[in-house]
Write an enzyme that holds these catalytic residues in place. Structure first.
Site, PDB file in Angstrom:
ATOM      1  N   CYS A  83       0.517  -1.247   0.080  1.00  0.00           N
ATOM      2  CA  CYS A  83       0.263   0.132  -0.152  1.00  0.00           C
ATOM      3  C   CYS A  83       0.561   1.071   0.502  1.00  0.00           C
ATOM      4  O   CYS A  83       0.911   2.568  -0.175  1.00  0.00           O
ATOM      5  CB  CYS A  83      -0.884   0.336   1.204  1.00  0.00           C
ATOM      6  SG  CYS A  83      -2.397  -1.651   1.104  1.00  0.00           S
ATOM      7  N   CYS A 207     -12.852  -0.177   7.985  1.00  0.00           N
ATOM      8  CA  CYS A 207     -11.480  -0.288   6.584  1.00  0.00           C
ATOM      9  C   CYS A 207     -11.831   0.356   5.526  1.00  0.00           C
ATOM     10  O   CYS A 207     -13.327   0.665   5.105  1.00  0.00           O
ATOM     11  CB  CYS A 207     -12.515  -1.902   6.195  1.00  0.00           C
ATOM     12  SG  CYS A 207     -12.250  -2.992   8.253  1.00  0.00           S
ATOM     13  N   SER A 208     -10.943   0.703   5.261  1.00  0.00           N
ATOM     14  CA  SER A 208     -10.759   1.837   3.908  1.00  0.00           C
ATOM     15  C   SER A 208     -11.169   0.451   3.276  1.00  0.00           C
ATOM     16  O   SER A 208     -11.105  -0.827   2.825  1.00  0.00           O
ATOM     17  CB  SER A 208      -9.838   1.780   3.512  1.00  0.00           C
ATOM     18  OG  SER A 208      -8.319   1.025   3.342  1.00  0.00           O
ATOM     19  N   HIS A 326      -9.138   3.678  -1.402  1.00  0.00           N
ATOM     20  CA  HIS A 326      -7.620   3.614  -1.612  1.00  0.00           C
ATOM     21  C   HIS A 326      -7.367   2.330  -2.319  1.00  0.00           C
ATOM     22  O   HIS A 326      -6.958   1.340  -1.963  1.00  0.00           O
ATOM     23  CB  HIS A 326      -7.809   2.807  -0.120  1.00  0.00           C
ATOM     24  CG  HIS A 326      -6.438   2.104   0.241  1.00  0.00           C
ATOM     25  ND1 HIS A 326      -5.047   2.357  -0.195  1.00  0.00           N
ATOM     26  CD2 HIS A 326      -6.037   0.942   1.111  1.00  0.00           C
ATOM     27  CE1 HIS A 326      -3.963   1.949   0.518  1.00  0.00           C
ATOM     28  NE2 HIS A 326      -4.193   0.605   0.694  1.00  0.00           N
TER      29      HIS A 326
END
Lengths: 377, 98
Positions: A83, A207-208, A326
């Site tokens: 990420c 949570c993304s 994201h």
């Protein structure tokens, strides 16, 4: 030493792009950044990406950008750091300019995830764990790691699920003002706390999301009003069971310390912040690790509203990963997109007079952390 | 269970060199497999390879007689401080039970 400046930024809308390809998104953001920079001659391209190989059967992203945008026979590379791929790609561009090898570099990030099923994406993302470990075989996931961390954080500090919800709500409220953000529907603390559980105590809003999108930046040694004051990157523990202190993510703290040291500034000098809130819990740990609030007290800062756009340390005025979205490889660059607009005075949730900005991009459960400090000059 | 230690850091993760002193002489010793729950999560949304056993608990177990912790899996629900017993290895995962 050669200085590096930002000359242009570009970003697609984050969300679901069912009718657009990975390449289409990547070229769109890249072209926007080049136009914003006034179409300079580009000496190199770095692309941040994590899943294109496994989820779209597509590599050679650097060559695709150079070829399809007609940039000529120039060096290009894809950069992978889970990420943190975007933040690491950015750093490679900066190092290329600092070394004197390049005058102007295009850095882009992209991901396309929404076409796949959640369990398949979860599986692909698990490539960012040490897969040759008992921990991976136990069935741990990324939201799982931050669930384990959150339970211990609650136990030691007295924080509750409501504090996590306050992070998610703040970032959603910021996203409502950002036209490029994935989530633009208002929500409430009650809805966030009552949402279905993903990995206890984390629920859906902690949570993304999975996101399609791209972002890009043009860097140059030629001066512009946005100076890259420092770049730092650190690797950290790759397994939860190997952590010295579960409530610390040393890669974040160490990358922050290095970035402050190189920039000659401290957390007190930073006016606006984009942090890697892959989970609501992560934002609380990161504001502690980066020295904005004392260890074990980040949740109190959230409760007191200090991290709101109107607070003393505005965090994730873009909506953050939780609500801006994201798209993994693009995330680190979308943070820079927001901060450049903050420093120019043209951002969603503009912080008045912002002069110094910090971006922190995390990979894995603390395997990588990249920190960049930008300054209006 | 084997734990590895040097310069005060004890871990179940084997390293080639000590991150503090650089030595390759890392002490290795056996400790009991049982322990107490240091922290935990219950996974409701698993990766595809674990879909058939969800929901399940992933636990971080504080082992006895060492500072080292180990990650394991349990079918039962747990909370911090619960005593747990090692229940074998399944496909590379350490299983625990109350």
């Amino acid at each position: 030493m050669t200085k590096t400046y930002v000359h242009g930024v570009g970003m697609t809308k984050f969300g679901t792009h069912a009718d657009r390809t990975l390449k289409n998104l990547l070229l769109d953001a890249s072209r926007q950044a080049l136009e914003d920079a006034g179409r300079p001659k580009v000496d190199a391209v770095f692309v941040g990406n994590f899943l294109a190989g496994s989820m779209s059967n597509q590599e050679i992203l650097g060559a695709i950008v150079a070829n399809d945008l007609g940039l000529g026979y120039i060096p290009t590379a894809k950069v992978e750091g889970a990420c943190a791929s975007g933040g690491i790609a950015l750093r490679q561009g900066i190092l290329g300019i600092m070394s004197g090898e390049y005058d102007t570099v295009l850095v882009a990030g992209v991901e396309k995830m929404k076409h796949a099923r959640t369990p398949d994406v979860t599986q692909a993302i698990n490539a960012a764990m040490d897969t040759d470990s008992n921990e991976k075989h136990a069935g741990l996931t990324f939201p799982g790691f931050f669930g384990v961390l959150a339970h211990r954080y609650f136990h030691e500090t007295g924080a509750t699920k409501e504090h996590l919800a306050m992070v998610a709500l703040k970032n959603r409220e910021n996203a409502l003002q950002n036209p490029l953000a994935q989530f633009q529907k208002p929500t409430t603390l009650e809805e966030i706390i009552g949402a279905r559980l993903i990995t206890e105590p984390l629920g859906l809003f902690d949570c993304s999301p999975m996101t399609d999108g791209a972002a890009a930046i043009v860097l140059s040694r030629k001066p512009s009003p946005i100076h890259v004051r420092s770049s730092a990157l650190v690797s950290g523990p790759t397994q939860m069971q190997d952590a010295l202190d579960l409530l610390s993510i040393p890669a974040i703290g160490e990358s922050g310390r290095k970035a402050y040291e190189k920039a000659g500034v401290g957390p007190e000098d930073i006016d606006v912040i984009e942090i890697h809130d892959c989970f609501s819990m992560t934002e609380i740990i990161a504001i502690e690790e980066l020295g904005f609030f004392p260890k074990g007290e980040g949740f109190k800062a959230i409760e007191e509203g200090h991290t709101k756009a109107s607070g003393k340390k505005p965090v994730n005025t873009s909506g953050g990963l939780l609500s801006r979205g994201h798209p993994i490889g693009a995330t680190g660059l979308s943070q820079i997109y927001q901060l450049v607009h903050q420093l120019k005075g043209t951002a969603a949730n503009q912080v008045n007079g912002a002069r110094m900005a910090l971006a922190q991009n995390l990979g894995g459960t603390g395997s990588y952390s990249a920190v960049h400090i930008l300054e209006r000059v | 269970m084997k734990v590895y230690s040097c310069c005060g850091h004890e871990t179940v993760v084997k390293r080639h060199y000590c991150p503090s002193c650089g030595s390759s002489e890392i002490e290795e010793r056996e400790v009991p497999n049982d322990g107490t729950i240091y922290s935990y999560t219950r996974i409701h949304v698993p990766p595809v390879e674990f879909e058939h056993i969800a929901p399940y608990s992933v636990v971080l177990v504080q082992l006895e007689g060492t500072k080292a912790k180990v990650t394991g899996r349990m079918t039962e629900e747990v909370t911090i401080g619960d005593r747990v017993q090692f229940a074998g290895i399944d496909n590379g995962a350490y299983l625990y039970k109350k």
